[in-house]
Design an enzyme around this catalytic site. Structure first.
Site, PDB file in Angstrom:
ATOM      1  N   HIS A   1       0.813  -1.218   0.000  1.00 13.48           N
ATOM      2  CA  HIS A   1       0.000   0.000   0.000  1.00 13.48           C
ATOM      3  C   HIS A   1       0.848   1.271   0.000  1.00 13.48           C
ATOM      4  O   HIS A   1       0.317   2.372  -0.198  1.00 13.48           O
ATOM      5  CB  HIS A   1      -0.969   0.003   1.193  1.00 13.48           C
ATOM      6  CG  HIS A   1      -0.306   0.216   2.523  1.00 13.48           C
ATOM      7  ND1 HIS A   1      -0.030  -0.804   3.398  1.00 13.48           N
ATOM      8  CD2 HIS A   1       0.137   1.351   3.124  1.00 13.48           C
ATOM      9  CE1 HIS A   1       0.545  -0.318   4.482  1.00 13.48           C
ATOM     10  NE2 HIS A   1       0.652   0.992   4.346  1.00 13.48           N
TER      11      HIS A   1
ATOM     12  N   ASP B   1       0.051  -7.726   1.315  1.00 16.53           N
ATOM     13  CA  ASP B   1       0.444  -6.327   1.441  1.00 16.53           C
ATOM     14  C   ASP B   1       1.964  -6.180   1.449  1.00 16.53           C
ATOM     15  O   ASP B   1       2.539  -5.449   2.254  1.00 16.53           O
ATOM     16  CB  ASP B   1      -0.149  -5.704   2.700  1.00 16.53           C
ATOM     17  CG  ASP B   1      -0.027  -4.177   2.705  1.00 16.53           C
ATOM     18  OD1 ASP B   1       0.080  -3.583   1.617  1.00 16.53           O
ATOM     19  OD2 ASP B   1       0.004  -3.590   3.812  1.00 16.53           O
TER      20      ASP B   1
ATOM     21  N   SER C   1       5.155   2.378   7.855  1.00 18.18           N
ATOM     22  CA  SER C   1       4.738   1.235   7.048  1.00 18.18           C
ATOM     23  C   SER C   1       5.884   0.795   6.133  1.00 18.18           C
ATOM     24  O   SER C   1       6.494   1.612   5.447  1.00 18.18           O
ATOM     25  CB  SER C   1       3.519   1.603   6.185  1.00 18.18           C
ATOM     26  OG  SER C   1       2.399   1.844   6.998  1.00 18.18           O
TER      27      SER C   1
END
Length: 421
Positions: free
Chosen positions: A157, A189, A266
């Site tokens: 993402h 992901d 992230s």
């Protein structure tokens, strides 16, 4: 007689302990007193000078046992002086020098791992900074080098579903390179990015199967665009199923930690005290509740990517959807209960929804007025119970989306026009 008593006491000092010594001395005094009484009872008491002349010779003999007991007591007091009179000294602090090198184990981990952590920026090629003329940063994230020839691991993402953008990677030493997305797996992901650079420091991949709850871990990354940031915590759970997080299309048991993971973290590594990456930072629910993808799933992803390359495939294709520009998390009953216990800004009657974790600057969601922390409950009058419902709404042919949200305790509706791919 007195000389004999002194010899007996001297012998007792050598052969008896302290208690027996006192008892022996008392017995000698008692024996001497009895002998004196027997002597007087036998010879009677005389008066005048004659009586005094008979008692004077026994006076030293009566004093010697008392003197002996006094000496013995003095000897015992000296021998046991540390027990009877405790040694009292002023309190002083122990020396503190050397403790930094001895106890700063987290600093050792960071020193070994930080060179392989990178900062990833997504540049919007349609918008440029007024002063520098360079493309503005639409979003950012983190990653870490897994191959010295320029292969970087991050979250999917972080680098996908952002049209008209380019990936820029900044290394720990400050050098920047354009990046090309090489492999993507939206289910787990995960994604890899390639830069044209060699002889780079590599992060060692550990083994998440042996991870235990309570272990110290370090999260490295670039939260809020602050590169080279370090947070530490412990592993809260090693087996947090994706179904518990409302991620129905993923078969992953996430690592839950209380190490602070926020925007920009992230894709960064979650590292154990051996300096090995045991997870990939993925998402945060609230303070003290964050999740990472176990490194064992990363190894499977990398193995499949390598097999595809051997078969001649250049990269893994992924479905392109309309772009809204958010990162979200399904609010399961357990997560909702935890949020209600930790904060007062969650409506008590809320039973479902999707938490907006991140909004990309300049995206349709940002332009439409959506903010991090908003909870989406409806899109076009259809209830939203998990993230899959949001993806379905993006797949509809309707041009705009009427989104019902809770911002704190306030309920409101906003309109967002997703961007076509």
């Amino acid at each position: 007689m007195a000389l004999n008593n002194l010899k007996k006491i001297s012998l007792a000092l050598k052969n008896f302990n302290s208690r027996n010594l006192l008892c022996t001395a008392n017995q000698q005094l008692f024996s001497e007193t009895q002998n004196r009484r027997n002597y007087h009872d036998k010879n009677g008491h005389n008066k005048g000078n004659g009586a005094q002349s008979q008692q004077n010779p026994s006076w030293p003999a009566s004093i010697l046992p008392v003197a002996a007991i006094t000496c013995a007591s003095a000897y015992l007091l000296y021998k046991h002086r540390h027990t009877i009179i405790p040694n009292v000294s002023a309190f002083t602090l122990p020396p503190l020098s050397g403790r930094r090198n001895q106890y700063n184990f987290l600093a050792d981990v960071v020193h070994a791992c930080a060179p392989s952590v990178v900062y990833i920026e997504i540049k919007d090629m349609r918008q440029f900074d007024y002063y520098t003329g360079k493309p503005i940063t639409a979003s950012n994230g983190s990653g870490f080098i897994i191959d010295s020839n320029g292969l970087i691991l991050t979250n999917a993402h972080v680098v996908i579903n952002k049209p008209h953008t380019m990936v820029q990677v900044r290394l720990n030493d400050g050098r920047t390179f354009p990046g090309a997305v090489e492999d993507i797996d939206q289910t787990s992901d995960l994604a890899t990015v390639r830069i044209q650079c060699k002889d780079l420091p590599v992060m060692t991949l550990g083994n998440s199967a042996t991870l235990r709850s309570g272990e110290w871990v370090v999260a490295l990354g670039s939260p809020l665009a602050l590169s080279n940031t370090v947070t530490a915590g412990v592993v809260s759970s090693t087996q947090r199923a994706s179904q518990e997080l409302g991620l129905k299309n993923r078969d992953i048991n996430y690592i839950q930690t209380d190490a602070a993971i926020t925007f920009g973290n992230s894709g960064g590594p979650l590292v154990n005290l051996d300096g090995e990456a045991i997870g990939v930072n993925s998402m945060k629910v609230t303070a003290g509740i964050s999740f990472a993808i176990p490194i064992d799933y990363v190894k499977l992803f990398l193995k499949k990517a390598e097999e595809r390359h051997k078969q001649g495939a250049s990269r893994m294709d992924y479905p392109v959807k309309r772009y809204m520009g958010i990162t979200m998390l399904t609010l399961t009953p357990d997560i909702l209960l935890e949020l209600k216990n930790r904060t007062q800004n969650v409506p008590s009657n809320l039973t479902h929804g999707v938490l907006v974790w991140k909004v990309i600057v300049g995206s349709p969601a940002h332009n439409g007025g959506l903010y991090p922390g908003d909870i989406v409950t409806k899109i076009n009058d259809k209830e939203i119970k998990n993230s899959s419902d949001v993806y379905e709404a993006l797949g509809d042919k309707s041009k705009s989306l009427d989104i019902t949200i809770f911002r704190g305790l306030k309920k409101m509706t906003i309109k967002i026009v997703p961007e076509d791919p």
